[in-house]
Scaffold this motif. Structure first.
Motif, PDB file in Angstrom:
ATOM      1  N   HIS A  89      40.245  49.489 -25.965  1.00 44.73           N
ATOM      2  CA  HIS A  89      39.886  50.865 -26.299  1.00 44.73           C
ATOM      3  C   HIS A  89      41.056  51.816 -26.174  1.00 44.73           C
ATOM      4  O   HIS A  89      40.907  53.006 -26.397  1.00 44.73           O
ATOM      5  CB  HIS A  89      38.757  51.357 -25.393  1.00 44.73           C
ATOM      6  N   PRO A 131      37.406  63.214 -24.656  1.00 46.98           N
ATOM      7  CA  PRO A 131      36.833  64.557 -24.570  1.00 46.98           C
ATOM      8  C   PRO A 131      36.685  65.115 -23.158  1.00 46.98           C
ATOM      9  O   PRO A 131      36.528  66.323 -22.999  1.00 46.98           O
ATOM     10  CB  PRO A 131      35.442  64.404 -25.202  1.00 46.98           C
ATOM     11  N   ASN A 132      36.718  64.263 -22.143  1.00 50.07           N
ATOM     12  CA  ASN A 132      36.343  64.744 -20.818  1.00 50.07           C
ATOM     13  C   ASN A 132      37.504  64.945 -19.858  1.00 50.07           C
ATOM     14  O   ASN A 132      37.283  65.129 -18.660  1.00 50.07           O
ATOM     15  CB  ASN A 132      35.313  63.791 -20.209  1.00 50.07           C
ATOM     16  N   PRO A 235      27.062  57.531 -16.561  1.00 49.17           N
ATOM     17  CA  PRO A 235      26.956  57.596 -18.029  1.00 49.17           C
ATOM     18  C   PRO A 235      28.360  57.493 -18.608  1.00 49.17           C
ATOM     19  O   PRO A 235      29.325  57.822 -17.934  1.00 49.17           O
ATOM     20  CB  PRO A 235      26.364  58.984 -18.284  1.00 49.17           C
ATOM     21  N   PRO A 236      28.511  57.034 -19.838  1.00 57.71           N
ATOM     22  CA  PRO A 236      29.862  56.853 -20.402  1.00 57.71           C
ATOM     23  C   PRO A 236      30.597  58.187 -20.520  1.00 57.71           C
ATOM     24  O   PRO A 236      30.184  59.040 -21.298  1.00 57.71           O
ATOM     25  CB  PRO A 236      29.604  56.256 -21.784  1.00 57.71           C
ATOM     26  N   VAL A 237      31.638  58.373 -19.736  1.00 55.38           N
ATOM     27  CA  VAL A 237      32.438  59.598 -19.819  1.00 55.38           C
ATOM     28  C   VAL A 237      33.886  59.295 -20.171  1.00 55.38           C
ATOM     29  O   VAL A 237      34.679  60.199 -20.386  1.00 55.38           O
ATOM     30  CB  VAL A 237      32.406  60.399 -18.490  1.00 55.38           C
ATOM     31  N   LEU A 238      34.232  58.013 -20.218  1.00 54.19           N
ATOM     32  CA  LEU A 238      35.625  57.638 -20.427  1.00 54.19           C
ATOM     33  C   LEU A 238      35.656  56.329 -21.205  1.00 54.19           C
ATOM     34  O   LEU A 238      34.922  55.401 -20.884  1.00 54.19           O
ATOM     35  CB  LEU A 238      36.320  57.461 -19.070  1.00 54.19           C
ATOM     36  N   ARG A 239      36.528  56.278 -22.222  1.00 53.85           N
ATOM     37  CA  ARG A 239      36.624  55.059 -22.997  1.00 53.85           C
ATOM     38  C   ARG A 239      37.904  54.292 -22.666  1.00 53.85           C
ATOM     39  O   ARG A 239      37.910  53.071 -22.607  1.00 53.85           O
ATOM     40  CB  ARG A 239      36.601  55.375 -24.500  1.00 53.85           C
ATOM     41  N   PRO A 251      37.134  52.651 -17.196  1.00 59.18           N
ATOM     42  CA  PRO A 251      35.707  52.331 -17.192  1.00 59.18           C
ATOM     43  C   PRO A 251      35.492  50.821 -17.222  1.00 59.18           C
ATOM     44  O   PRO A 251      36.350  50.076 -17.654  1.00 59.18           O
ATOM     45  CB  PRO A 251      35.217  52.959 -18.506  1.00 59.18           C
ATOM     46  N   ALA A 292      34.297  64.811 -14.409  1.00 57.78           N
ATOM     47  CA  ALA A 292      33.007  64.114 -14.379  1.00 57.78           C
ATOM     48  C   ALA A 292      32.907  63.134 -13.214  1.00 57.78           C
ATOM     49  O   ALA A 292      31.800  62.743 -12.829  1.00 57.78           O
ATOM     50  CB  ALA A 292      32.783  63.367 -15.694  1.00 57.78           C
TER      51      ALA A 292
END
Lengths: 384, 112, 411
Positions: A89, A131-132, A235-239, A251, A292
């Motif tokens: 990713h 985005p985070n 919850p998915p906050v990072l790829r 992650p 986050a």
């Protein structure tokens, strides 16, 4: 093991480097033995790291090996169907000050000139990728082919592949001595018996110097622990795998995040303790770049022992003082990705072939003769 | 609230009267007894599933009952990962159960 | 915040240690993650019948209240709803909770107790599957019915006690059965071991048939022969059907427990799949054995030792309950599971040891108290139902390991 055996090559140390070397040697048709002191392969740094498989954010001297390694990682995953959670990713190396931004820009230029697909991103491009991230992050170098894996599964998979090709793996078998004759190692003495051999691969990680001492040589490495923590699932906050602000975060498939980041503040030695200062730093510095993180708790932490070199760059070379030993160590916390490429290179060198990957920047000759790493290594205060 | 309670314990006797406390679980009102845990209140109200996990949306709730396993975790007034078997009820708290899925491969990355 | 001694765990051992230390003038704080002190005492309300004694009720909450009062009266502070997540040299205790985030203490008493080991089988994560400890806590502490019809998986004293408690509050107990045999099933599925356990308990079991069998066969090596004595429908113990010849294979339900698949075991302990059938239940309680919670002692640097006689790991400790980590003591079930009265006595010993180490308890007084407490321990061990078998052998093994460790240190 019966008390005397013979193999063409003995690989000392079953981390990612050793397991990879065993694979490539077996693939080339040699009768290879891998000896590992612990009851399973990959129990030290190779099984304790955060699993990053990255070409980004490393010294240019290591990048060719990293790029070659990624091709092999893809081969293990796609052709040999290795199920070790390897996903690509991307990797983001972050800049949080103007000085760091300039540094990243220069690095991106340098790495692109070696052939790595790495891009300097800021503003809306960075926001779209990740985005985070907080406002503190000004820019990043992004390598889209980078990724992460489960390092325990990966190391064991490669060991199994080596075994399937005929390698013999001796577990719970520490090396206690090396016999030499006429400038060559002729046998490896283990706790359970002697192995006669024509060549030795020293991939004993932080113990590689102990092995070197057995033939009257030395390696400029020191043992140093590094710590990692893991959060509860989020919850998915990072790829991507991100690093900056003295920490890295990545992650996992189950939604837990790994947070870590060692450095010259970690006390040297063969211990695996977590320190209050590092746990606090992971939380504080991690939340600064990824707010986050405040939405979860740390589940537990652990540590592993690295081999650090004087310039914190990996060593891949022939062992000085002996004709038939090669070595890979001193990865200083960023060796996991390099395993397959180093394994291939070690196998080539054992068989007298020129390395197909450029490792000139990784040779021991870059250090001044007689260098004492204890004299040049400087512990620094931990950033808070 | 009679359903699900031990009204007359053979050794401890009848359930003593304590004030009632109301809170919300996933938006629904739940009547509880003052001084009890969130898990006990939910269980007494017939609610056994506190959260879901994984892509298969497996239901989870009380397992060890004493704070070791974290299977009973809920979010209380925005604070995540609270062990409902240890946390006492308070009037008007908002308790939610999450559906924890997988990492970036299984889902789009959400704006945090 | 700085104290002389911090005690982790407000169960019987921790509470007794707090009282003993505070009584000798030590600045004492006791930390627990629950909002009420008492640990497992809060869930323990049951009838005890021991040989040659009248049946009596063990009221854990009342015992807890007495221990709490003693600790408070002695001046110990309480830090509740606080989870200790780290023990760093110093000693520096780091906490997650509403109060102080850090406590500095010269000495520690770790009394973290024991946990229930899981029994894993398909469907075990469904709501409605819980440990026997959780069921016990629901009934006795929270006064909540865990279900209407139950199966208990795992046959040991705790399982039988909780099965009886379930029945006493109106839960229909379909039976106490074995876990299915298999590579992950471990000791709880070992039929021979379970039969030995039942025979060991036979002296106390108010079930005439079991007592008779026990007298005849105690000490016999013929556990598998004995297993033949148990019909698949089980024997009655405290009016509960105990079935060492029946095993649970799978738990089923849509969203929560609805049924369990049971099958008979041959006397040799193998599944007879022809006898498999589905039994309707809404509650499954599992009893996989108890294991000391050694994480905190381990991260404090205490050596953890495996005790073969118990099949469990405990922090290695000496006769004064000191560990291999300087200033760290242990007490209660974390040292080996023997129940609350023993835990409380150990707690006192640990409190005295801390007081002595801090120079607040004269040698003469310490020796006298040590003797007194050890006599009480011996008395209780003689007549109480042991939760774990081989207690004496295990304690002797630890003493031996401690001596070895001491010798090693001098070299």
């Amino acid at each position: 093991m019966s008390s005397v055996r013979n193999h063409d090559v003995v690989v000392i140390g079953g981390g990612i480097m050793g397991c990879s070397a065993a694979y490539f040697l077996a693939r080339d048709g040699l009768d290879v033995a891998l000896v590992e002191r612990a009851v399973q392969v990959g129990t030290e740094a190779s099984g304790r790291n955060a699993g990053g498989i990255r070409q980004n954010a490393r010294h240019p001297a290591e990048v060719p090996l990293a790029m070659a390694s990624v091709k092999w990682w893809e081969f293990f995953r796609d052709e040999l169907r290795g199920a070790f959670h390897y996903e690509q990713h991307g990797n983001l190396s972050l800049a949080c000050t103007e000085e760091e931004v300039r540094g990243l820009q220069q690095t991106a230029v340098r790495l692109r000139s070696i052939g790595l697909d790495v891009r300097h991103v800021q503003g809306a491009d960075l926001k779209e990728l990740c985005p985070n991230l907080s406002e503190m992050v000004l820019a990043a170098n992004y390598c889209p082919t980078d990724g992460q894996s489960n390092p325990i599964l990966a190391t064991r998979f490669i060991a199994r592949c080596a075994r399937d090709l005929g390698a013999t793996i001796y577990l719970d078998t520490p090396v206690v001595g090396l016999a030499m004759h006429g400038g060559q190692v002729t046998a490896v003495e283990t706790a359970h018996g002697v192995i006669g051999t024509d060549a030795v691969v020293n991939t004993a990680g932080p113990w590689a110097n102990e092995i070197a001492v057995m033939i009257g040589s030395r390696l400029p490495i020191l043992a140093r622990p590094t710590q990692v923590a893991v959060t509860l699932p989020m919850p998915p906050v990072l790829r991507q795998f991100i690093s900056g602000n003295t920490v890295y975060i990545r992650p996992t498939r189950t939604g837990n995040l790994l947070v870590g980041g060692g450095g010259p503040w970690d006390v040297l030695g063969f211990t695996r303790e977590n320190t209050y200062s590092s746990i606090r730093r992971f939380a504080a510095r991690g939340m600064q770049i990824l707010p986050a993180l405040s939405g979860t708790s740390m589940l537990r932490a652990w540590a592993g022992i690295l081999a650090v070199s004087p310039d914190r760059v990996t060593i891949v070379d022939r062992m000085p003082g002996v004709e038939n030993m090669v070595v890979a160590t001193g990865c200083s916390g960023h060796g996991f990705c390099l395993g397959p490429g180093a394994g291939q290179t070690l196998a080539e060198m054992v068989q007298g072939r020129a390395p197909s990957t450029d490792i000139e920047g990784l040779r021991l000759s870059r250090f001044p003769p007689g260098l004492d790493i204890n004299a040049v290594y400087k512990t620094e205060p931990e950033p808070m | 609230m009679a359903a699900g309670r031990v009204l007359d314990h053979p050794l401890l006797g009848p359930l003593p009267d304590v004030p009632a406390v109301t809170f919300r679980f996933n938006g629904q009102p739940v009547q509880a007894r003052e001084g009890e845990t969130i898990a006990a209140a939910l269980w007494a109200a017939g609610i056994k599933t506190f959260r879901y996990t994984g892509p298969g949306k497996e239901p989870r709730g009380v397992y060890c009952g004493i704070g070791h396993c974290y299977d009973c975790r809920v979010t209380v007034d925005g604070v995540p990962d609270v062990r409902s078997c240890l946390e006492p009820v308070r009037a008007d708290i908002q308790v939610q159960g999450a559906w924890e899925r997988q990492g970036p491969s299984a889902d789009k990355v959400n704006g945090g | 915040m700085k104290v002389d001694v911090a005690i982790v765990g407000a169960g019987p051992a921790g509470l007794a240690a707090a009282a003993a230390a505070a009584e000798h003038g030590l600045d004492t704080i006791i930390v627990d993650e629950g909002f009420e002190p008492g640990g497992r005492l809060l869930s323990q309300v049951h009838e005890i019948s021991e040989p040659r004694r009248a049946a009596h009720v063990w009221n854990g909450p009342r015992v807890a209240a007495e221990l709490v009062a003693a600790a408070k009266n002695a001046g110990a502070q309480f830090c509740l709803r606080s989870t200790v997540w780290g023990l760093f040299p110093g000693w520096r205790i780091v906490l997650h909770g509403p109060g102080a985030a850090e406590i500095e203490a010269d000495r520690l008493v770790v009394a973290t107790g024991a946990m229930q080991l899981p029994v894993a089988l398909p469907g075990w994560t469904l709501p409605g599957v819980m440990t026997v400890g959780a069921a016990q806590s629901m009934i006795n502490h929270h006064r909540v019915l865990p279900g209407r019809r139950a199966v208990v998986i795992g046959i040991d004293l705790l399982a039988l006690t909780v099965a009886q408690q379930l029945a006493s509050v109106g839960v229909e107990v379909a039976g106490v059965v074995m876990p299915a045999p298999g590579p992950l099933a471990g000791a709880p599925a070992d039929l021979g071991r379970v039969v030995d356990e039942l025979l060991r308990l036979a002296a106390w079991a108010p079930a005439a048939g079991l007592r008779l069998a026990g007298r005849v066969l105690q000490g016999s090596a013929a556990s598998h022969l004995v297993a033949r004595l148990f019909p698949p429908d089980g024997v009655g113990v405290w009016d509960i059907a105990v079935m060492p010849r029946r095993a649970a294979l799978e738990i089923r339900g849509n969203g929560s427990v609805e049924s369990v698949i049971l099958a008979d075991l041959t006397p040799a302990g193998e599944l007879d799949m022809r006898t498999a059938r589905e039994v309707e239940v809404d509650l499954v309680c599992t009893s996989g054995g108890l294991a000391p919670l050694t994480e905190l002692p381990e991260i404090a640097g205490c050596r953890i030792s495996y005790v073969d006689e118990w099949g469990a790991s405990v922090p290695l400790h000496g006769p004064a309950l000191e560990t291999t980590a300087e200033g760290v003591f242990v007490a209660g079930s974390v040292t080996g599971v023997e129940g609350a009265p023993i835990a409380a006595l150990q707690g006192r010993l640990a409190g005295y040891a801390v007081a002595r180490a801090a120079g607040r308890m004269p040698r003469g007084e310490y020796d006298a108290e040590l003797q007194r407490v050890q006599k009480e321990l011996t008395d209780i061990r003689r007549h109480a139902i042991p939760l774990w078998p081989n207690i004496d052998a295990g304690r002797a093994a630890i003493a031996g390991l401690w001596q070895e460790a001491r010798r090693g240190a001098r070299v």
